[in-house]
Design a protein around this motif. Structure first.
Motif, mmCIF file in Angstrom:
data_model
loop_
_atom_site.group_PDB
_atom_site.id
_atom_site.type_symbol
_atom_site.label_atom_id
_atom_site.label_comp_id
_atom_site.label_asym_id
_atom_site.label_seq_id
_atom_site.Cartn_x
_atom_site.Cartn_y
_atom_site.Cartn_z
ATOM 1 N N GLY A 164 0.853 -1.194 0.000
ATOM 2 C CA GLY A 164 0.000 0.000 0.000
ATOM 3 C C GLY A 164 0.882 1.235 0.000
ATOM 4 N N GLU A 165 0.668 2.101 1.001
ATOM 5 C CA GLU A 165 1.475 3.337 1.091
ATOM 6 C C GLU A 165 2.764 3.124 1.883
ATOM 7 O OE1 GLU A 165 1.141 6.818 -0.060
ATOM 8 O OE2 GLU A 165 0.212 5.408 -1.470
ATOM 9 N N GLN A 166 2.901 1.932 2.480
ATOM 10 C CA GLN A 166 4.042 1.684 3.380
ATOM 11 C C GLN A 166 5.119 0.835 2.709
ATOM 12 O OE1 GLN A 166 4.343 3.270 6.244
ATOM 13 N NE2 GLN A 166 2.366 4.163 5.654
ATOM 14 N N PRO A 167 6.383 1.081 3.066
ATOM 15 C CA PRO A 167 7.450 0.231 2.515
ATOM 16 C C PRO A 167 7.397 -1.164 3.130
ATOM 17 C CG PRO A 167 8.340 1.725 4.173
ATOM 18 C CD PRO A 167 6.897 2.100 4.002
ATOM 19 N N ILE A 168 7.594 -2.154 2.324
ATOM 20 C CA ILE A 168 7.626 -3.525 2.854
ATOM 21 C C ILE A 168 8.757 -3.628 3.881
ATOM 22 C CG2 ILE A 168 8.301 -5.887 2.193
ATOM 23 C CD1 ILE A 168 6.538 -5.643 -0.225
ATOM 24 N N GLY A 169 8.480 -4.289 4.990
ATOM 25 C CA GLY A 169 9.488 -4.435 6.039
ATOM 26 C C GLY A 169 9.489 -3.259 7.008
ATOM 27 N N GLY A 170 8.606 -2.261 6.742
ATOM 28 C CA GLY A 170 8.460 -1.143 7.671
ATOM 29 C C GLY A 170 9.594 -0.130 7.611
ATOM 30 N N GLN A 171 10.519 -0.293 6.716
ATOM 31 C CA GLN A 171 11.668 0.608 6.616
ATOM 32 C C GLN A 171 11.922 0.890 5.143
ATOM 33 O OE1 GLN A 171 14.284 -1.605 9.548
ATOM 34 N NE2 GLN A 171 15.825 -0.481 8.360
ATOM 35 N N TRP A 172 12.303 2.134 4.836
ATOM 36 C CA TRP A 172 12.593 2.474 3.440
ATOM 37 C C TRP A 172 13.985 2.013 3.028
ATOM 38 C CZ3 TRP A 172 8.825 4.213 0.341
ATOM 39 C CH2 TRP A 172 7.726 4.852 0.917
ATOM 40 N N ASN A 173 14.876 1.923 4.007
ATOM 41 C CA ASN A 173 16.289 1.855 3.685
ATOM 42 C C ASN A 173 16.987 0.908 4.665
ATOM 43 O OD1 ASN A 173 19.070 2.580 3.790
ATOM 44 N ND2 ASN A 173 18.570 4.543 2.843
ATOM 45 N N PHE A 174 17.706 -0.054 4.120
ATOM 46 C CA PHE A 174 18.411 -1.014 4.981
ATOM 47 C C PHE A 174 19.928 -0.813 4.929
ATOM 48 C CE2 PHE A 174 14.241 -2.644 4.364
ATOM 49 C CZ PHE A 174 13.915 -3.261 5.556
ATOM 50 N N ASP A 175 20.345 0.392 4.564
ATOM 51 C CA ASP A 175 21.768 0.673 4.396
ATOM 52 C C ASP A 175 22.632 0.278 5.599
ATOM 53 O OD1 ASP A 175 22.910 1.298 2.098
ATOM 54 O OD2 ASP A 175 22.969 3.472 2.379
ATOM 55 N N PRO A 176 22.190 0.578 6.823
ATOM 56 C CA PRO A 176 23.062 0.227 7.950
ATOM 57 C C PRO A 176 23.445 -1.252 7.971
ATOM 58 C CG PRO A 176 21.265 1.648 8.674
ATOM 59 C CD PRO A 176 20.986 1.289 7.242
ATOM 60 N N PRO A 243 21.364 -12.423 -3.626
ATOM 61 C CA PRO A 243 21.172 -12.630 -2.185
ATOM 62 C C PRO A 243 22.310 -12.074 -1.323
ATOM 63 C CG PRO A 243 20.639 -14.626 -3.416
ATOM 64 C CD PRO A 243 21.242 -13.667 -4.398
ATOM 65 N N ARG A 244 23.528 -11.986 -1.870
ATOM 66 C CA ARG A 244 24.658 -11.485 -1.072
ATOM 67 C C ARG A 244 24.926 -10.012 -1.341
ATOM 68 N NH1 ARG A 244 29.086 -16.343 -1.123
ATOM 69 N NH2 ARG A 244 30.331 -14.757 -0.119
ATOM 70 N N PHE A 245 24.179 -9.416 -2.279
ATOM 71 C CA PHE A 245 24.482 -8.063 -2.756
ATOM 72 C C PHE A 245 24.556 -7.056 -1.597
ATOM 73 C CE2 PHE A 245 23.130 -3.849 -4.152
ATOM 74 C CZ PHE A 245 24.004 -3.592 -5.188
ATOM 75 N N GLY A 246 23.550 -7.074 -0.734
ATOM 76 C CA GLY A 246 23.479 -6.068 0.331
ATOM 77 C C GLY A 246 24.673 -6.141 1.261
ATOM 78 N N ASP A 247 24.897 -7.336 1.806
ATOM 79 C CA ASP A 247 25.962 -7.500 2.804
ATOM 80 C C ASP A 247 27.316 -7.033 2.271
ATOM 81 O OD1 ASP A 247 24.150 -8.535 4.471
ATOM 82 O OD2 ASP A 247 24.841 -10.619 4.393
ATOM 83 N N GLU A 248 27.590 -7.290 0.986
ATOM 84 C CA GLU A 248 28.938 -7.047 0.457
ATOM 85 C C GLU A 248 29.029 -5.772 -0.374
ATOM 86 O OE1 GLU A 248 29.939 -10.709 -1.566
ATOM 87 O OE2 GLU A 248 30.415 -11.617 0.378
ATOM 88 N N GLN A 249 27.990 -4.948 -0.314
ATOM 89 C CA GLN A 249 27.878 -3.806 -1.222
ATOM 90 C C GLN A 249 29.057 -2.832 -1.120
ATOM 91 O OE1 GLN A 249 23.987 -2.097 -0.776
ATOM 92 N NE2 GLN A 249 24.425 -0.486 -2.239
ATOM 93 N N ASP A 250 29.547 -2.606 0.092
ATOM 94 C CA ASP A 250 30.584 -1.581 0.284
ATOM 95 C C ASP A 250 31.980 -2.168 0.474
ATOM 96 O OD1 ASP A 250 28.559 0.189 0.083
ATOM 97 O OD2 ASP A 250 28.760 1.059 2.084
#
Ligand code: FAD
Ligand code: SF4
Length: 508
Positions: A164-176, A243-250
């Motif tokens: 709907g109007e909300q981001p899935i997972g309740g958060q817009w950004n999982f960068d941390p 699947p590993r993209f986020g963890d190893e992004q930086d």
């Protein structure tokens, strides 16, 4: 009379605005390999080879679809030196006085095409999800152009990862969650690489003879060069590395240049893949439970967030943007950027990888080569030319905002209030470079002190007037001011010596 429909080397999409406007029974599609476009900056040989191969294959596809294509090859002596000359030659050949162009992503070329003495129709490039006017209107309403707000609007507009109007997972950004270091891993999936086919080999031979003086290795060449291959590369990334993209992004590793990155930027930028289809494939993996939310959200943010935002910034800022220089940096680009000797393991690895692969991932571009250029006070126009030349995916609309705006702070804070600078500690945390470096990352002064340590504090000191009042940087100034005066004087003197050596051509 037929109209000429121009298709540029990064417009290889069959639903391109110009092609939609064409009447295949009457109009002529013009595609041209011209020397001026390959040498405007000394493009990496792999990049020239990719663009020319993909153009040739795309032209064949258009012919099969029933278009009349006038294709000019680089090695045909009749081909003119620049796009305007080639367009006028075709206009005479086909008795045409009308040119239809899908707006190019390079201000120089856009102006050259507008000036062609034919009736020119410039159509918006609607392969971007956010139209340039929509971005301009969004920017006009805001004091600060924060990517995060733009990105949230784009999530709402596309419906990607929305409930709907909300981001899935309740958060817009999982960068941390996406700032972890990485370890060498033999089992880490590798990106799909392609063996050159006959079309590619023919172009590789051509590039080898014509552009031997350009920086960069031509072979081995493994990039996808048509839509079928691009789709295979996308499938492979989605099922293996996403699947590993986020963890190893930086993270950065000397012997693993790709980690879990997608290598899809050239395919998307050339138009072989659409940004939305790539994001929708990633989203489907999350819904199928095959990729975690931090990976999928992080990946989608790069595309509907950063990529679209950068395009908007480029269009907003106009033709002078690549000459912006808010910090008044004046130095020339040192030889290390062109493969000159250096003792710095991080620079050596990033530049060598760039030379061999025409690729470095985002954090290498931002926090190694970009960070060093900014700390060393290089004129951003030279930095811009370098990034535009050396990367496989570099086109002005995306390269300039990343370099001028994000990396070199040459826009004076339009993209973010804080410059992307760091000392060696960040690089040590995110990479394995420092272990094999001749410098010591823990040394702050002395003959072995990491150059990033010296230059970081010197940068803050010389730009105190601009940054000291910035709340996001105040802590760094407090730390600097608390250091003993003799220590600060040593840091500044050693930094000056280092810069003098660098700019005199010495290998530091
Ligand atoms: P992934 O890490 O797999 O990311 C997925 C996709 O997100 C990319 O394919 C790309 O389409 C998009 N993306 C990610 N970050 C950005 C970004 N900052 N801006 C725009 N799109 C982004 N990207 C280019 O496409 N062309 C350039 O010329 C370019 N020059 C850059 C110069 C500098 C100084 C910096 C700091 C970044 C630059 N980038 C550029 C952005 C980014 O580094 C590349 O998009 C990314 O490394 C491409 O590799 P990938 O496909 O493996 O990306
Ligand atoms: Fe780079 Fe400094 Fe680490 Fe050497 S010690 S690799 S120069 S950050």
């Amino acid at each position: 009379k037929p109209r000429l429909i121009l298709v540029l080397g990064d417009q290889l999409t069959d639903s391109l605005a110009g092609l939609r406007a064409a009447d295949p029974a009457r109009d002529i599609v013009v595609m041209a390999e011209v020397m001026a476009e390959s040498t405007a900056v000394p493009h990496h040989p792999q990049k020239i080879a990719l663009v020319l191969t993909a153009m040739r294959k795309f032209a064949r596809q258009l012919t099969e679809q029933g278009y009349a294509v006038a294709y000019s090859r680089l090695d045909d002596p009749e081909t003119g030196p620049s796009l305007p000359t080639e367009i006028l030659r075709r206009a005479a050949e086909y008795s045409s006085d009308q040119l239809v162009v899908t707006t190019p992503g390079d201000w120089r070329l856009l102006q050259e095409l507008e000036a062609v003495p034919l009736t020119v129709t410039m159509l918006p490039d609607d392969r971007f999800i956010c139209a340039a006017e929509v971005f301009t209107a969004w920017a006009a309403e805001r004091k600060q152009l924060r990517m995060e707000w733009f990105y949230r609007d784009m999530r709402r507009r596309t419906g990607l990862l929305m409930d709907g109007e909300q981001p899935i997972g309740g958060q817009w950004n999982f960068d941390p969650e996406n700032r972890k270091a990485a370890k060498p891993d033999m089992l880490r999936p590798k990106p799909l690489r392609f063996t050159p086919d006959a079309d590619t080999e023919a172009v590789l031979d051509l590039v080898e003879t014509r552009f031997a003086s350009h920086f960069g290795k031509l072979r081995p060449f493994h990039w996808p060069t048509d839509r079928t291959q691009a789709l295979q590369a996308l499938d492979h990334f989605i099922s293996h590395s996403l699947p590993r993209f986020g963890d190893e992004q930086d993270a950065m590793l000397t012997d693993d240049p790709f980690l879990s990155h997608s290598l899809l930027s050239p395919c998307i930028n050339l138009g072989l893949l659409s940004p939305l289809e790539v994001c929708q494939r990633a989203e489907a993996e999350y819904h199928a439970g095959r990729a975690p939310l931090n990976a999928v959200e992080g990946f989608i943010r790069q595309i509907i967030g950063w990529r679209e935002y950068m395009r908007g910034i480029w269009a907003l800022n106009g033709p002078e943007y690549p000459t912006w220089n808010a910090l008044q940096h004046k130095a020339k680009l040192p030889a290390v950027y062109w493969g000159g000797k250096t003792k710095m393991a991080c620079m050596k690895a990033s530049v060598a990888q760039t030379r061999d692969l025409a690729y470095a991932h985002h954090i290498q571009r931002l926090m190694i080569t970009g960070n060093f250029a900014l700390l060393a006070g290089i004129d951003p126009a030279f930095v811009h030319e370098w990034y535009l030349a050396v990367y496989i995916d570099a086109f002005e609309w995306v390269e300039a905002p990343n370099t001028i705006g994000m990396s070199q702070f040459a826009c004076g804070g339009q993209l973010g209030s804080k410059p992307y600078v760091s000392s060696g500690a960040y690089i040590d945390r995110m990479s394995d470079y420092c272990g094999s470096c001749a410098y010591k990352v823990k040394d702050r002064t002395g003959p072995d002190a990491c150059p990033f340590n010296l230059l970081y504090w010197q940068f803050l000191d010389r730009h105190r007037d601009r940054f000291a009042k910035n709340p996001r940087m105040a802590q760094m100034y407090r730390t600097w001011d608390k250091m003993a005066e003799t220590h600060r004087a040593t840091v500044l003197a050693e930094a000056e010596d280092l810069l003098a050596a660098l700019h005199s051509g010495a290998a530091i």
